[in-house]
Design an enzyme around this catalytic site. Structure first.
Site, PDB file in Angstrom:
ATOM      1  N   ARG A 188      -0.603 -16.498  -9.998  1.00  0.00           N
ATOM      2  CA  ARG A 188      -0.781 -17.897 -10.358  1.00  0.00           C
ATOM      3  C   ARG A 188      -0.166 -18.216 -11.707  1.00  0.00           C
ATOM      4  NH1 ARG A 188      -4.018 -18.047 -14.473  1.00  0.00           N
ATOM      5  NH2 ARG A 188      -5.548 -16.414 -14.774  1.00  0.00           N
ATOM      6  N   LYS A 189       0.212 -17.190 -12.455  1.00  0.00           N
ATOM      7  CA  LYS A 189       0.719 -17.370 -13.821  1.00  0.00           C
ATOM      8  C   LYS A 189       2.138 -17.925 -13.792  1.00  0.00           C
ATOM      9  CE  LYS A 189      -2.110 -13.520 -15.228  1.00  0.00           C
ATOM     10  NZ  LYS A 189      -2.106 -12.095 -15.451  1.00  0.00           N
ATOM     11  N   THR A 190       2.228 -19.225 -13.957  1.00  0.00           N
ATOM     12  CA  THR A 190       3.521 -19.891 -13.976  1.00  0.00           C
ATOM     13  C   THR A 190       3.639 -20.702 -15.263  1.00  0.00           C
ATOM     14  OG1 THR A 190       2.588 -21.754 -12.750  1.00  0.00           O
ATOM     15  CG2 THR A 190       3.708 -20.057 -11.457  1.00  0.00           C
ATOM     16  N   THR A 203       7.452 -14.182 -12.756  1.00  0.00           N
ATOM     17  CA  THR A 203       7.777 -15.449 -13.423  1.00  0.00           C
ATOM     18  C   THR A 203       7.769 -15.343 -14.942  1.00  0.00           C
ATOM     19  OG1 THR A 203       5.451 -16.104 -13.295  1.00  0.00           O
ATOM     20  CG2 THR A 203       6.911 -16.906 -11.554  1.00  0.00           C
TER      21      THR A 203
END
Length: 187
Positions: A35-37, A173
């Site tokens: 989820r780390k964007t 990412t």
């Protein structure tokens, strides 16, 4: 306009390299981002993951419940956290629990988690824990086992071990160089 696509092309390139590593290792599981964007760029980074052949893991916080240490501490135990999450999430949303040990993973499974994330395990610990968990479950329950934490393109092959269903990469990412290209026509 081109500059806007250099970053997601970098994400897609990294995702493709990670998928290629998995394929060359014979890894049958899912290669996923996390989820780390970058704030404001989630959709283009998730698109880059998909174009590169990786799974997006979850699009946003509403796509799946992920229970981390703070949730567990706030409720007193993994079991309490999973049970409380299930009352809010209902039957249709999956619950994943971040686990620091095999014992925590088994508690999460017994409480009804759909996915257990073995977080920050070294490769040999990961392989042993995944095999032990799968053996203890047998055919009685389908639970996915995810490996995450500290896994990069450089060490990915070491983590692509039997028993792992999903391997997720924050590095898909994070700190990704953009792809430098132009559409200039040589004359």
């Amino acid at each position: 306009m081109i500059a806007k696509w250099k970053w997601p092309c970098g994400v897609a390139s990294r995702a493709r390299r990670l998928r290629s590593i998995a394929d060359s290792c014979g890894f049958q599981g899912i290669v996923a981002g996390t989820r780390k964007t970058t704030p404001g760029f989630r959709l283009v980074e998730k698109y880059g993951m998909q174009v590169g052949g990786a799974d997006t893991h979850r699009m946003d916080l509403s796509s799946m419940v992920m229970l981390k240490d703070n949730h567990i501490w706030a409720t007193g135990s993994i079991t309490n956290a999973v049970k409380q999450a299930r009352t809010v999430a209902g039957f249709s949303i999956k619950i994943e629990v971040e686990c620091q040990s095999e014992a925590e993973a088994m508690e999460a499974i017994d409480a009804g988690a759909d996915i257990v994330m073995l977080d920050n395990f070294n490769p040999s610990e990961l392989e042993l824990a995944a095999a032990s968990i799968k053996a203890s479950l047998g055919a009685k329950k389908q639970v996915l086992i995810e490996a995450s934490g500290g896994i990069t393109e450089a060490n990915a092959a070491e983590y692509m071990v039997p028993g792992i269903d999903i391997i997720s990469f924050g590095s898909m990412t994070q700190s990704v160089p953009h792809v430098d290209f132009s559409l200039k026509i040589a004359h």
